[in-house]
Motif scaffolding. Structure first.
Motif, PDB file in Angstrom:
ATOM      1  N   ASP A   1     -15.734  13.036  -0.379  1.00  0.00           N
ATOM      2  CA  ASP A   1     -14.609  12.901  -1.280  1.00  0.00           C
ATOM      3  C   ASP A   1     -14.936  11.753  -2.294  1.00  0.00           C
ATOM      4  OD1 ASP A   1     -12.431  13.969  -2.523  1.00  0.00           O
ATOM      5  OD2 ASP A   1     -11.345  12.350  -1.654  1.00  0.00           O
TER       6      ASP A   1
ATOM      7  N   LYS B   1      -5.277   0.880  20.735  1.00  0.00           N
ATOM      8  CA  LYS B   1      -3.949   1.860  20.596  1.00  0.00           C
ATOM      9  C   LYS B   1      -3.825   2.978  21.710  1.00  0.00           C
ATOM     10  CE  LYS B   1      -3.592   1.706  15.997  1.00  0.00           C
ATOM     11  NZ  LYS B   1      -3.887   0.196  16.108  1.00  0.00           N
TER      12      LYS B   1
ATOM     13  N   LEU C   1      -7.200   4.834  12.346  1.00  0.00           N
ATOM     14  CA  LEU C   1      -6.026   5.565  12.977  1.00  0.00           C
ATOM     15  C   LEU C   1      -4.820   4.837  12.443  1.00  0.00           C
ATOM     16  CD1 LEU C   1      -7.029   5.600  16.755  1.00  0.00           C
ATOM     17  CD2 LEU C   1      -7.063   7.204  14.870  1.00  0.00           C
ATOM     18  N   GLY C   2      -4.648   4.897  10.936  1.00  0.00           N
ATOM     19  CA  GLY C   2      -3.443   4.416  10.260  1.00  0.00           C
ATOM     20  C   GLY C   2      -2.736   5.665   9.896  1.00  0.00           C
ATOM     21  N   ASN C   3      -1.862   5.421   9.093  1.00  0.00           N
ATOM     22  CA  ASN C   3      -1.058   6.656   8.448  1.00  0.00           C
ATOM     23  C   ASN C   3      -1.781   7.902   8.281  1.00  0.00           C
ATOM     24  OD1 ASN C   3       1.378   8.058   7.345  1.00  0.00           O
ATOM     25  ND2 ASN C   3       0.608   7.437   5.340  1.00  0.00           N
ATOM     26  N   LEU C   4      -3.011   7.882   7.734  1.00  0.00           N
ATOM     27  CA  LEU C   4      -3.748   9.046   7.275  1.00  0.00           C
ATOM     28  C   LEU C   4      -4.643   9.483   8.752  1.00  0.00           C
ATOM     29  CD1 LEU C   4      -4.821   8.143   3.878  1.00  0.00           C
ATOM     30  CD2 LEU C   4      -2.728   9.172   4.633  1.00  0.00           C
TER      31      LEU C   4
ATOM     32  N   TYR D   1      -6.804  -5.535   4.713  1.00  0.00           N
ATOM     33  CA  TYR D   1      -6.260  -4.176   4.321  1.00  0.00           C
ATOM     34  C   TYR D   1      -4.634  -4.187   4.663  1.00  0.00           C
ATOM     35  CZ  TYR D   1      -6.507  -3.025   9.409  1.00  0.00           C
ATOM     36  OH  TYR D   1      -6.571  -3.221  10.645  1.00  0.00           O
TER      37      TYR D   1
ATOM     38  N   ARG E   1       0.777  -1.278  -0.126  1.00  0.00           N
ATOM     39  CA  ARG E   1      -0.018   0.262   0.024  1.00  0.00           C
ATOM     40  C   ARG E   1       0.793   1.232   0.123  1.00  0.00           C
ATOM     41  NH1 ARG E   1      -2.515  -0.534   5.483  1.00  0.00           N
ATOM     42  NH2 ARG E   1      -0.795  -1.681   5.988  1.00  0.00           N
TER      43      ARG E   1
ATOM     44  N   SER F   1     -10.313   2.437  15.958  1.00  0.00           N
ATOM     45  CA  SER F   1      -9.470   1.419  15.079  1.00  0.00           C
ATOM     46  C   SER F   1     -10.057   0.315  15.455  1.00  0.00           C
ATOM     47  CB  SER F   1      -7.934   1.577  15.527  1.00  0.00           C
ATOM     48  OG  SER F   1      -7.625   1.750  16.767  1.00  0.00           O
ATOM     49  N   ARG F   2      -9.427  -0.895  14.792  1.00  0.00           N
ATOM     50  CA  ARG F   2      -9.806  -2.330  14.957  1.00  0.00           C
ATOM     51  C   ARG F   2      -8.990  -2.751  16.245  1.00  0.00           C
ATOM     52  NH1 ARG F   2      -7.593  -7.030  13.439  1.00  0.00           N
ATOM     53  NH2 ARG F   2      -5.720  -5.832  12.681  1.00  0.00           N
ATOM     54  N   THR F   3      -7.766  -2.547  16.450  1.00  0.00           N
ATOM     55  CA  THR F   3      -7.089  -2.880  17.497  1.00  0.00           C
ATOM     56  C   THR F   3      -6.836  -1.516  18.389  1.00  0.00           C
ATOM     57  OG1 THR F   3      -4.969  -2.452  16.359  1.00  0.00           O
ATOM     58  CG2 THR F   3      -6.096  -4.795  16.160  1.00  0.00           C
TER      59      THR F   3
ATOM     60  N   VAL G   1     -13.890  10.294   3.604  1.00  0.00           N
ATOM     61  CA  VAL G   1     -12.547  10.280   2.777  1.00  0.00           C
ATOM     62  C   VAL G   1     -11.963   8.902   2.521  1.00  0.00           C
ATOM     63  CG1 VAL G   1     -11.662  12.634   2.750  1.00  0.00           C
ATOM     64  CG2 VAL G   1     -11.733  11.297   4.790  1.00  0.00           C
TER      65      VAL G   1
ATOM     66  N   SER H   1      -6.317  13.174  -1.150  1.00  0.00           N
ATOM     67  CA  SER H   1      -4.685  13.085  -1.002  1.00  0.00           C
ATOM     68  C   SER H   1      -4.102  12.203  -1.894  1.00  0.00           C
ATOM     69  CB  SER H   1      -4.586  12.374   0.513  1.00  0.00           C
ATOM     70  OG  SER H   1      -2.943  12.346   0.420  1.00  0.00           O
TER      71      SER H   1
HETATM   72  P1  NAP Z   1      -3.824   2.289   7.177  1.00  0.00           P
HETATM   73  O1  NAP Z   1      -2.465   2.636   7.803  1.00  0.00           O
HETATM   74  O2  NAP Z   1      -3.934   0.622   6.762  1.00  0.00           O
HETATM   75  O3  NAP Z   1      -4.890   2.348   8.414  1.00  0.00           O
HETATM   76  C1  NAP Z   1      -6.138   1.561   8.438  1.00  0.00           C
HETATM   77  C2  NAP Z   1      -6.896   2.077   9.724  1.00  0.00           C
HETATM   78  O4  NAP Z   1      -8.173   1.437   9.668  1.00  0.00           O
HETATM   79  C3  NAP Z   1      -6.232   1.217  11.136  1.00  0.00           C
HETATM   80  O5  NAP Z   1      -5.984   1.958  12.070  1.00  0.00           O
HETATM   81  C4  NAP Z   1      -6.969   0.138  11.062  1.00  0.00           C
HETATM   82  O6  NAP Z   1      -6.967  -0.309  12.454  1.00  0.00           O
HETATM   83  C5  NAP Z   1      -8.415   0.794  10.876  1.00  0.00           C
HETATM   84  N1  NAP Z   1      -9.529  -0.403  10.393  1.00  0.00           N
HETATM   85  C6  NAP Z   1      -9.367  -1.249   9.506  1.00  0.00           C
HETATM   86  N2  NAP Z   1     -10.687  -2.056   9.663  1.00  0.00           N
HETATM   87  C7  NAP Z   1     -11.223  -1.784  10.879  1.00  0.00           C
HETATM   88  C8  NAP Z   1     -12.501  -1.960  11.330  1.00  0.00           C
HETATM   89  N3  NAP Z   1     -13.053  -3.062  10.807  1.00  0.00           N
HETATM   90  N4  NAP Z   1     -12.874  -1.322  12.524  1.00  0.00           N
HETATM   91  C9  NAP Z   1     -12.117  -0.231  12.971  1.00  0.00           C
HETATM   92  N5  NAP Z   1     -11.091   0.031  12.233  1.00  0.00           N
HETATM   93  C10 NAP Z   1     -10.527  -0.277  11.459  1.00  0.00           C
HETATM   94  O7  NAP Z   1      -4.552   3.104   6.075  1.00  0.00           O
HETATM   95  P2  NAP Z   1      -4.243   4.568   5.336  1.00  0.00           P
HETATM   96  O8  NAP Z   1      -2.900   4.756   4.720  1.00  0.00           O
HETATM   97  O9  NAP Z   1      -4.477   5.397   6.934  1.00  0.00           O
HETATM   98  O10 NAP Z   1      -5.548   4.881   4.700  1.00  0.00           O
HETATM   99  C11 NAP Z   1      -6.811   4.736   5.107  1.00  0.00           C
HETATM  100  C12 NAP Z   1      -7.662   4.481   3.851  1.00  0.00           C
HETATM  101  O11 NAP Z   1      -8.001   5.986   3.301  1.00  0.00           O
HETATM  102  C13 NAP Z   1      -7.375   3.780   2.610  1.00  0.00           C
HETATM  103  O12 NAP Z   1      -7.777   2.262   2.833  1.00  0.00           O
HETATM  104  C14 NAP Z   1      -8.051   4.582   1.323  1.00  0.00           C
HETATM  105  O13 NAP Z   1      -9.448   3.736   1.528  1.00  0.00           O
HETATM  106  C15 NAP Z   1      -8.467   5.784   2.091  1.00  0.00           C
HETATM  107  N6  NAP Z   1      -7.794   6.994   1.301  1.00  0.00           N
HETATM  108  C16 NAP Z   1      -8.375   7.946   0.579  1.00  0.00           C
HETATM  109  C17 NAP Z   1      -7.916   8.851   0.059  1.00  0.00           C
HETATM  110  C18 NAP Z   1      -8.598  10.007  -0.720  1.00  0.00           C
HETATM  111  O14 NAP Z   1      -7.968  10.677  -1.681  1.00  0.00           O
HETATM  112  N7  NAP Z   1      -9.797  10.274  -0.469  1.00  0.00           N
HETATM  113  C19 NAP Z   1      -6.261   9.010  -0.101  1.00  0.00           C
HETATM  114  C20 NAP Z   1      -5.550   7.912   0.338  1.00  0.00           C
HETATM  115  C21 NAP Z   1      -6.390   6.722   1.104  1.00  0.00           C
HETATM  116  P3  NAP Z   1      -5.636  -1.017  13.073  1.00  0.00           P
HETATM  117  O15 NAP Z   1      -4.862   0.293  13.230  1.00  0.00           O
HETATM  118  O16 NAP Z   1      -6.222  -1.595  14.487  1.00  0.00           O
HETATM  119  O17 NAP Z   1      -5.182  -1.915  12.102  1.00  0.00           O
END
Ligand code: NAP
Ligand code: GLV
Length: 313
Positions: free
Chosen positions: A252, A171, A145-148, A313, A89, A167-169, A226, A279
């Motif tokens: 968005d 923090k 609560l990932g990178n974004l 994911y 990713r 978040s899922r897990t 988003v 983004s």
């Molecule tokens: P990431 O680092 O993989 O973080 C995902 C977060 O979602 C983690 O905190 C994860 O929990 C949480 N999560 C996943 N499944 C869940 C559930 N069932 N219940 C509760 N929390 C859950 O992803 P990222 O890089 O931040 O990006 C997030 C998303 O933003 C992307 O997948 C994409 O769909 C979207 N995005 C949109 C744009 C735009 O321009 N609109 C641009 C970039 C990305 P854990 O921490 O516990 O693993």
């Protein structure tokens, strides 16, 4: 040397990609994905957005698939995508910075009801009103609560908002009230005046922003969507905006993109629509990220940001 194919934007932009990859690592042999001079057997790496169904499976010596975005649903929706390979990713500080900028802009737009001022301007109407709250009097809840999500939380805090996250897990993040899992979802929502969805598209996250979730939020809450369109039940959003349960939304991402011309979302007076632009990091950041990952892979080092099929994911 295994070749790198790029499918991210139109062919006329490929020279810009080639330049960025040259800066990142001049030893990489980079081509546009449909370049007929490239033997599929020579392709070791691809960086893609929405690869045509079956195309990845047609590359016999592929070693790593890089998503041109943070989400990977545009790749995994192809039933034949090569699941045994690492799928990486897109990450990076610039992507988090740009998402944070969009989320802060959206939260301030909801706080100041800028949609109404835009409608007033279009109608040449002086819609004077007092601003009810300032940022320190509002709490923004971030789903994901990932990178974004974490990057956006930091930027919202800097503007003065109270911030909580889900978040899922579980923090433990400094200066952030956190909630985890389905059991704490309602408690998380109940204290969020604005909810930002930054989740990935998975079976568990589909439709989370629905009438039940809106009813759990304080009356008059706002939504910033988003993550992906599939998180939001659009008809429930419109109903909640029309009955005052919610006060506004910034969208968005949509179930079907581009958003259909006859969608009721376009003209709704309490909705701001943007065309999936929250983004997109610079080409150079993406090229640097991919080139550094290829170097790690070649050296037998672990890759970061790898998709895990078990969690989706
Ligand atoms: P990431 O680092 O993989 O973080 C995902 C977060 O979602 C983690 O905190 C994860 O929990 C949480 N999560 C996943 N499944 C869940 C559930 N069932 N219940 C509760 N929390 C859950 O992803 P990222 O890089 O931040 O990006 C997030 C998303 O933003 C992307 O997948 C994409 O769909 C979207 N995005 C949109 C744009 C735009 O321009 N609109 C641009 C970039 C990305 P854990 O921490 O516990 O693993
Ligand atoms: C954009 O939506 C991405 O997933 O990076």
């Amino acid at each position: 040397m295994m070749k790198v194919l790029i499918k991210s934007g139109p062919e006329e932009n490929f020279p810009l990609w080639a330049e960025c990859f040259k800066k990142a690592d001049p030893s990489l042999d980079v081509h546009f994905w449909s370049d007929k001079s490239v033997d599929p057997a020579d392709v070791g790496y691809v960086m893609v957005w929405e690869p045509p169904q079956g195309w990845l499976a047609s590359l016999p010596n592929l070693e790593v698939v890089f998503s041109s975005g943070a989400g990977v649903d545009h790749i995994t929706k192809d039933p034949s995508w090569p699941e045994a390979l690492p799928l990486v990713r897109m990450g990076g500080a610039d992507m988090a910075q740009r998402m944070g900028e969009f989320v802060v802009w959206s939260a301030l737009s909801l706080l100041r009801d800028t949609r109404d001022f835009a409608l007033g301007q279009a109608a040449h109407e002086w819609r004077y009103k007092e601003v009810e709250h300032s940022a320190p009097q509002r709490t923004v809840g971030i789903m994901g609560l990932g990178n974004l999500g974490v990057g956006s939380a930091r930027m919202l805090s800097a503007v003065g908002f109270n911030v909580r996250g889900w978040s899922r897990t579980a923090k433990d993040i400094e200066d952030l009230e956190t909630f985890a899992g389905p059991a704490e979802f309602e408690a998380f929502l109940s204290g969020a005046d604005i909810v930002v969805c930054l989740l990935p598209a998975t079976a568990e996250t589909k439709g989370l922003l629905d009438a039940t979730a809106f009813a759990a939020m304080p009356r008059g809450a706002g939504i910033i969507s988003v993550g992906r369109g599939q998180h939001l039940v659009e008809s429930d959003l419109i109903a909640a905006l029309d009955n005052g349960g919610l006060s506004g939304a910034v969208l968005d991402v949509f179930d079907k993109e581009p958003l259909a011309g006859d969608s009721p979302l376009w003209d709704h007076p309490r909705i701001i629509v943007t065309p999936h632009i929250a983004s997109t990091p610079s080409r150079q950041e993406k090229a640097d990220f991919v080139a550094a990952s290829i170097e790690r892979h070649k050296n037998g080092q672990a890759l970061s940001n790898v998709f895990e099929a078990g969690r989706g994911y």
